[in-house]
Write a protein that holds these residues in place. Structure first.
Motif, PDB file in Angstrom:
ATOM      1  N   ARG A  27      16.949 -35.593  17.293  1.00  0.00           N
ATOM      2  CA  ARG A  27      17.861 -36.176  18.282  1.00  0.00           C
ATOM      3  C   ARG A  27      17.501 -35.621  19.658  1.00  0.00           C
ATOM      4  O   ARG A  27      17.136 -34.464  19.812  1.00  0.00           O
ATOM      5  N   LEU A  28      17.591 -36.444  20.672  1.00  0.00           N
ATOM      6  CA  LEU A  28      17.209 -36.024  22.023  1.00  0.00           C
ATOM      7  C   LEU A  28      18.328 -35.231  22.694  1.00  0.00           C
ATOM      8  O   LEU A  28      18.879 -35.612  23.726  1.00  0.00           O
ATOM      9  N   ALA A  29      18.611 -34.086  22.109  1.00  0.00           N
ATOM     10  CA  ALA A  29      19.614 -33.178  22.653  1.00  0.00           C
ATOM     11  C   ALA A  29      19.030 -32.476  23.883  1.00  0.00           C
ATOM     12  O   ALA A  29      17.846 -32.619  24.206  1.00  0.00           O
ATOM     13  N   GLN A  30      19.843 -31.716  24.547  1.00  0.00           N
ATOM     14  CA  GLN A  30      19.446 -31.024  25.784  1.00  0.00           C
ATOM     15  C   GLN A  30      18.179 -30.189  25.574  1.00  0.00           C
ATOM     16  O   GLN A  30      17.258 -30.256  26.383  1.00  0.00           O
ATOM     17  N   ASP A  31      18.113 -29.411  24.482  1.00  0.00           N
ATOM     18  CA  ASP A  31      16.946 -28.545  24.288  1.00  0.00           C
ATOM     19  C   ASP A  31      15.673 -29.353  24.053  1.00  0.00           C
ATOM     20  O   ASP A  31      14.602 -28.979  24.515  1.00  0.00           O
ATOM     21  N   VAL A  32      15.784 -30.488  23.374  1.00  0.00           N
ATOM     22  CA  VAL A  32      14.612 -31.331  23.148  1.00  0.00           C
ATOM     23  C   VAL A  32      14.162 -31.972  24.463  1.00  0.00           C
ATOM     24  O   VAL A  32      12.962 -31.989  24.778  1.00  0.00           O
ATOM     25  N   ARG A  33      15.092 -32.457  25.256  1.00  0.00           N
ATOM     26  CA  ARG A  33      14.734 -33.050  26.550  1.00  0.00           C
ATOM     27  C   ARG A  33      14.080 -32.017  27.460  1.00  0.00           C
ATOM     28  O   ARG A  33      13.077 -32.300  28.121  1.00  0.00           O
TER      29      ARG A  33
END
Length: 50
Positions: A27-33
């Motif tokens: 999922r494109l959560a904050q840490d991934v972004r």
């Protein structure tokens, strides 16, 4: 760079960005972004340094 997105620059000039959060189905959560942004910045400088 975050462990949520991994960066690898191959010798043939290909940059590989890998999402690394299988427990959240990447999922494109904050840490991934943030990790993707950091990896893209690294890739940009890896290309311009050659």
């Amino acid at each position: 760079m975050s462990d949520a997105a991994l960066f690898d620059a191959r010798d043939d000039g290909i940059a590989v960005l890998t999402l690394n959060r299988p427990e959240t189905r990447n999922r494109l959560a904050q840490d991934v972004r943030e990790g993707l942004f950091a990896a893209a910045t690294t890739a940009r400088f890896a290309v311009t340094d050659k």
